[in-house]
Write a protein that holds these residues in place. Sequence first.
Motif, PDB file in Angstrom:
ATOM      1  N   GLU A   1       6.354  14.663  11.742  1.00 17.48           N
ATOM      2  CA  GLU A   1       6.641  14.126  13.081  1.00 17.48           C
ATOM      3  C   GLU A   1       7.498  15.148  13.823  1.00 17.48           C
ATOM      4  OE1 GLU A   1       8.704  10.359  12.748  1.00 17.48           O
ATOM      5  OE2 GLU A   1      10.618  11.378  12.426  1.00 17.48           O
ATOM      6  N   CYS A   2       7.139  15.376  15.071  1.00 14.45           N
ATOM      7  CA  CYS A   2       7.716  16.464  15.856  1.00 14.45           C
ATOM      8  C   CYS A   2       8.431  15.899  17.089  1.00 14.45           C
ATOM      9  CB  CYS A   2       6.585  17.413  16.261  1.00 14.45           C
ATOM     10  SG  CYS A   2       7.088  18.755  17.334  1.00 14.45           S
ATOM     11  N   SER A   3       9.567  16.496  17.417  1.00 10.58           N
ATOM     12  CA  SER A   3      10.336  16.009  18.572  1.00 10.58           C
ATOM     13  C   SER A   3       9.740  16.465  19.904  1.00 10.58           C
ATOM     14  CB  SER A   3      11.783  16.483  18.467  1.00 10.58           C
ATOM     15  OG  SER A   3      11.828  17.900  18.444  1.00 10.58           O
ATOM     16  N   GLY A   4       8.699  17.302  19.877  1.00  9.67           N
ATOM     17  CA  GLY A   4       8.152  17.876  21.100  1.00  9.67           C
ATOM     18  C   GLY A   4       6.933  17.141  21.632  1.00  9.67           C
ATOM     19  N   THR A   5       6.192  17.851  22.460  1.00  8.37           N
ATOM     20  CA  THR A   5       5.013  17.314  23.133  1.00  8.37           C
ATOM     21  C   THR A   5       3.767  17.498  22.247  1.00  8.37           C
ATOM     22  OG1 THR A   5       4.391  19.421  24.116  1.00  8.37           O
ATOM     23  CG2 THR A   5       6.029  18.112  25.307  1.00  8.37           C
ATOM     24  N   PRO A   6       2.631  16.869  22.631  1.00  7.86           N
ATOM     25  CA  PRO A   6       1.401  17.109  21.862  1.00  7.86           C
ATOM     26  C   PRO A   6       1.023  18.601  21.791  1.00  7.86           C
ATOM     27  CG  PRO A   6       1.145  15.195  23.270  1.00  7.86           C
ATOM     28  CD  PRO A   6       2.462  15.804  23.648  1.00  7.86           C
ATOM     29  N   VAL A   7       1.214  19.328  22.892  1.00  8.03           N
ATOM     30  CA  VAL A   7       0.878  20.766  22.867  1.00  8.03           C
ATOM     31  C   VAL A   7       1.825  21.512  21.922  1.00  8.03           C
ATOM     32  CG1 VAL A   7       0.742  22.882  24.257  1.00  8.03           C
ATOM     33  CG2 VAL A   7      -0.233  20.753  25.123  1.00  8.03           C
ATOM     34  N   ASP A   8       3.101  21.164  21.933  1.00  5.44           N
ATOM     35  CA  ASP A   8       4.034  21.737  20.943  1.00  5.44           C
ATOM     36  C   ASP A   8       3.530  21.483  19.526  1.00  5.44           C
ATOM     37  OD1 ASP A   8       6.005  22.560  22.805  1.00  5.44           O
ATOM     38  OD2 ASP A   8       7.028  20.623  22.726  1.00  5.44           O
TER      39      ASP A   8
ATOM     40  N   THR B   1      -3.506  14.969  15.933  1.00  6.73           N
ATOM     41  CA  THR B   1      -2.334  14.710  16.754  1.00  6.73           C
ATOM     42  C   THR B   1      -2.665  13.626  17.784  1.00  6.73           C
ATOM     43  OG1 THR B   1      -0.500  15.754  17.954  1.00  6.73           O
ATOM     44  CG2 THR B   1      -2.721  16.516  18.501  1.00  6.73           C
ATOM     45  N   ASN B   2      -1.703  13.322  18.648  1.00  2.00           N
ATOM     46  CA  ASN B   2      -1.934  12.326  19.718  1.00  2.00           C
ATOM     47  C   ASN B   2      -0.795  12.408  20.726  1.00  2.00           C
ATOM     48  OD1 ASN B   2       0.282  11.025  18.570  1.00  2.00           O
ATOM     49  ND2 ASN B   2      -0.683   9.010  18.545  1.00  2.00           N
TER      50      ASN B   2
ATOM     51  N   VAL C   1      -6.480  16.450   5.548  1.00  2.00           N
ATOM     52  CA  VAL C   1      -5.911  16.069   6.842  1.00  2.00           C
ATOM     53  C   VAL C   1      -4.426  16.414   6.954  1.00  2.00           C
ATOM     54  CG1 VAL C   1      -5.450  14.122   8.396  1.00  2.00           C
ATOM     55  CG2 VAL C   1      -7.613  14.229   7.118  1.00  2.00           C
ATOM     56  N   TYR C   2      -4.089  17.108   8.049  1.00  3.37           N
ATOM     57  CA  TYR C   2      -2.705  17.402   8.393  1.00  3.37           C
ATOM     58  C   TYR C   2      -2.407  16.731   9.721  1.00  3.37           C
ATOM     59  CZ  TYR C   2      -2.773  20.918   4.733  1.00  3.37           C
ATOM     60  OH  TYR C   2      -2.872  21.542   3.523  1.00  3.37           O
ATOM     61  N   VAL C   3      -1.439  15.836   9.723  1.00  2.00           N
ATOM     62  CA  VAL C   3      -1.021  15.161  10.952  1.00  2.00           C
ATOM     63  C   VAL C   3       0.264  15.825  11.436  1.00  2.00           C
ATOM     64  CG1 VAL C   3      -0.366  12.958  12.009  1.00  2.00           C
ATOM     65  CG2 VAL C   3      -1.953  12.986  10.051  1.00  2.00           C
ATOM     66  N   VAL C   4       0.241  16.338  12.650  1.00  4.33           N
ATOM     67  CA  VAL C   4       1.470  16.829  13.293  1.00  4.33           C
ATOM     68  C   VAL C   4       1.483  16.173  14.669  1.00  4.33           C
ATOM     69  CG1 VAL C   4       2.859  18.809  13.992  1.00  4.33           C
ATOM     70  CG2 VAL C   4       1.266  19.027  12.057  1.00  4.33           C
ATOM     71  N   ALA C   5       2.342  15.177  14.818  1.00  7.00           N
ATOM     72  CA  ALA C   5       2.274  14.339  16.030  1.00  7.00           C
ATOM     73  C   ALA C   5       3.680  14.030  16.538  1.00  7.00           C
ATOM     74  CB  ALA C   5       1.507  13.055  15.721  1.00  7.00           C
ATOM     75  N   PRO C   6       3.760  13.678  17.828  1.00  9.29           N
ATOM     76  CA  PRO C   6       5.086  13.412  18.413  1.00  9.29           C
ATOM     77  C   PRO C   6       5.782  12.218  17.743  1.00  9.29           C
ATOM     78  CG  PRO C   6       3.422  13.673  20.137  1.00  9.29           C
ATOM     79  CD  PRO C   6       2.690  13.582  18.842  1.00  9.29           C
TER      80      PRO C   6
ATOM     81  N   SER D   1      -3.051  13.732  30.736  1.00 12.50           N
ATOM     82  CA  SER D   1      -3.048  13.205  29.375  1.00 12.50           C
ATOM     83  C   SER D   1      -2.531  14.207  28.345  1.00 12.50           C
ATOM     84  CB  SER D   1      -4.489  12.831  29.006  1.00 12.50           C
ATOM     85  OG  SER D   1      -4.608  12.674  27.620  1.00 12.50           O
ATOM     86  N   GLY D   2      -1.526  13.788  27.587  1.00 12.24           N
ATOM     87  CA  GLY D   2      -1.060  14.603  26.463  1.00 12.24           C
ATOM     88  C   GLY D   2      -2.121  14.693  25.375  1.00 12.24           C
ATOM     89  N   THR D   3      -2.861  13.605  25.171  1.00  9.23           N
ATOM     90  CA  THR D   3      -3.939  13.588  24.169  1.00  9.23           C
ATOM     91  C   THR D   3      -4.937  14.713  24.444  1.00  9.23           C
ATOM     92  OG1 THR D   3      -3.750  11.199  23.944  1.00  9.23           O
ATOM     93  CG2 THR D   3      -5.840  12.174  23.253  1.00  9.23           C
ATOM     94  N   ILE D   4      -5.360  14.821  25.691  1.00  7.73           N
ATOM     95  CA  ILE D   4      -6.380  15.818  26.034  1.00  7.73           C
ATOM     96  C   ILE D   4      -5.764  17.219  26.144  1.00  7.73           C
ATOM     97  CG2 ILE D   4      -8.195  16.447  27.685  1.00  7.73           C
ATOM     98  CD1 ILE D   4      -8.691  13.912  25.923  1.00  7.73           C
ATOM     99  N   SER D   5      -4.508  17.309  26.542  1.00  6.42           N
ATOM    100  CA  SER D   5      -3.861  18.624  26.582  1.00  6.42           C
ATOM    101  C   SER D   5      -3.793  19.236  25.185  1.00  6.42           C
ATOM    102  CB  SER D   5      -2.463  18.512  27.189  1.00  6.42           C
ATOM    103  OG  SER D   5      -2.563  18.175  28.559  1.00  6.42           O
TER     104      SER D   5
END
Lengths: 265, 265
Positions: B71-78, B10-11, B33-38, B112-116
């Motif tokens: 691709e997700c409409s939410g935040t990195p933590v979501d 993610t990112n 690899v599974y990508v789930v990213a904003p 940082s969303g990346t680090i969260s």
Amino acid sequence: MKNKPIILVTNDDGIIAPGIRALVNVMNSLGEVYVVAPNKPQSGIGHAITMDTILYCDSVQIDNGSQKEWECSGTPVDCVKLAISNILPRKPDICVSGINHGSNSSINIMYSGTISAVIEAGIEGIPSVGFSLLDFDWNADFEPAKKYVCKIVKKILYNPIPKGGISLNVNIPKKKIKGMKICRQAESKWKESFDKRYNPKGRTYYWLIGDFINFDKKSDTDEWALKNGYVSIVPIKFDLTDYPILNILRSWNFILLFIFLDILL
Amino acid sequence: MKNKPIILVTNDDGIIAPGIRALVNVMNSLGEVYVVAPNKPQSGIGHAITMDTILYCDSVQIDNGSQKEWECSGTPVDCVKLAISNILPRKPDICVSGINHGSNSSINIMYSGTISAVIEAGIEGIPSVGFSLLDFDWNADFEPAKKYVCKIVKKILYNPIPKGGISLNVNIPKKKIKGMKICRQAESKWKESFDKRYNPKGRTYYWLIGDFINFDKKSDTDEWALKNGYVSIVPIKFDLTDYPILNILRSWNFILLFIFLDILL
């Protein structure tokens, strides 16, 4: 403290929430109060800041107390930054956040805008306290909590602050409060699930739901204190370095091992 | 590890950012690899979660690698929560976040969303690493960073994990990299100021600006490592308890002192 202390008040439930009105009411008896709080609810906003858009911050008067108030279009952390940088006459003597409608104990502090404001004030070197009542109801009774809020803020204002500052996460039981406990953050998490639904056009969407799990059964945690009727007081910080792991990584010779990994993998 | 490892990517710069494409490219050589990213940039979003509205999360294919992507409409933590709960076939062996366009060293991890996302994976008991390149440019050159990303992820995947898990914040110099250092988070902050302007109707608004200040001149910090050309590796955690202050508060007899405060104030 010779002069009247300057007190910054914020929250994440929004400036009109009964919880912040109760907090302002108590703070007016202790100092010169500046409220800079979000103009809308911001629960779960964490330590977010507004970087890519603008902020409005307008003077308002929500009720009849002696406080001065500003409502801000940003997050609780934005409110703290803007208050210190542009609104307050000088650095405040304390920043208080809340009273949150609902618990911010244990792992919940990671997600809480209320507590992120407290941490941001801590980064700025300002003593800070976040208050949360274990009642999510908009019409929760904040009266029993006020006594503890007042005591804790007085304690911070009129005693020497430890070197390195002090930030506290205070959670308050709904009723029948037995006293206060100094605690550590309990080891816990949310076990998430998402309620999967379909919109009128058939596209899938999700609602976040989840169950709170406390793994930590020891009696020195905030969860224990709250379950047993005590106000929990957890000192918190913003250095996220995991020092025990730092030492393990150093003892592993993490860097040198890469040479072997290059050969083996 | 017998089976092919499952890697969650993610990112916070959004799923089409060149930084995450570089990370996906490296991860495809190491596992499934599974990508789930904003679906949009989320810099500065911190540990925010989406509680009061819905989330969309749609299967997409951004480029031609072997990864599966959402691709997700939410935040990195979501993204991390939704991936673990609803998308991945099982708990991943590692979660990687980034490669962020720009530094996430020292105090910047709070915002940082990346680090969260890395911290959220840590809360879930998943080994996790956040990668950031010290170059904010959208067209930054991620090639020199890839070697270090690959080495660090291999190290986590093929070595015993310390009890309690491991989460790392890795920052990578732009060029001329000398090696890697295990570090602690430097004591630092942003000295904020706000650029005050007026909209076409005359209403005041603000843009957040600021200067980074590093108070910490010691050589065991991430800021030192980066300034001297090294990749910085900081182990991070989600227990925010300030243990030294906990001990001070206990030694102060914080609770008992309230009795005197009641009399004095």
